[in-house]
Design an enzyme around this catalytic site. Structure first.
Site, PDB file in Angstrom:
ATOM      1  N   ASP A 123       0.989  -1.091  -0.059  1.00 49.39           N
ATOM      2  CA  ASP A 123      -0.209  -0.061   0.144  1.00 49.39           C
ATOM      3  C   ASP A 123       0.869   1.147  -0.082  1.00 49.39           C
ATOM      4  OD1 ASP A 123      -2.339  -1.457   0.224  1.00 49.39           O
ATOM      5  OD2 ASP A 123      -2.644  -1.499   2.327  1.00 49.39           O
ATOM      6  N   ASP A 141      -6.850  -1.318  -4.869  1.00 49.26           N
ATOM      7  CA  ASP A 141      -8.014  -1.102  -3.526  1.00 49.26           C
ATOM      8  C   ASP A 141      -9.009  -0.052  -4.480  1.00 49.26           C
ATOM      9  OD1 ASP A 141      -6.901  -2.675  -2.001  1.00 49.26           O
ATOM     10  OD2 ASP A 141      -5.567  -1.205  -0.807  1.00 49.26           O
TER      11      ASP A 141
END
Length: 167
Positions: A123, A141
């Site tokens: 991330d 995401d």
């Protein structure tokens, strides 16, 4: 019964490839240029911050003993297969739902790649206001969330095929 691929929703699978290229490419850049937890401010309220997510969305189940890696990998594969079957059964003209499914599949496969290769999801997108930070996320995401939103929108816009017409 064989249908030509171009007449089905599978025609939109090219979007899966686009999501994968953007997601995996951006994650590779992060791995090459960032140390873990290194943060680079881009503009106010937005940083690039390298984080490793061992769980699911918002690090759900991240503190578990490692079984979640395979659980979430299984879920990603299962959802991708189900959505591809739905795309195969759908007409290519059902653009909104097919685009939504392709975005979800691309995001699921992008994060699946990370889980299988690295053991965690990379991330790096960090939005914040003051000291409050939204959970760090990635392009996969974003694709999943946009796809899910499009599924919801499509459910309101598309007539229910099971509804009995009176009159």
């Amino acid at each position: 019964m064989n249908k030509p691929i171009c007449s089905t929703g599978l025609r939109w699978l090219w979007l899966v490839v686009v999501v994968l290229i953007l997601d995996l490419g951006s994650k590779q850049l992060v791995l090459q240029h960032f140390h873990l937890y290194e943060s680079v401010p881009l503009i106010p309220y937005f940083n690039l911050t390298y984080a490793q997510n061992f769980g699911a969305a918002f690090s759900f189940l991240a503190e578990k003993d490692g079984w979640q890696r395979w659980f979430f990998a299984f879920i990603a594969v299962a959802i991708s297969v189900v959505l591809m079957v739905m795309m195969y059964r759908a007409s290519a003209k059902k653009k909104l739902s097919n685009i939504a499914y392709a975005l979800i599949i691309g995001g699921a496969l992008g994060n699946l790649f990370d889980r299988l290769v690295h053991g965690f999801v990379i991330d790096f997108i960090d939005f914040y206001v003051g000291d409050w930070h939204f959970p760090t996320f990635n392009i996969a995401d974003m694709a999943i969330c946009i796809g899910a939103g499009l599924v919801i929108i499509d459910s309101f816009l598309s007539p229910d095929e099971k509804t009995i017409k009176v009159g």
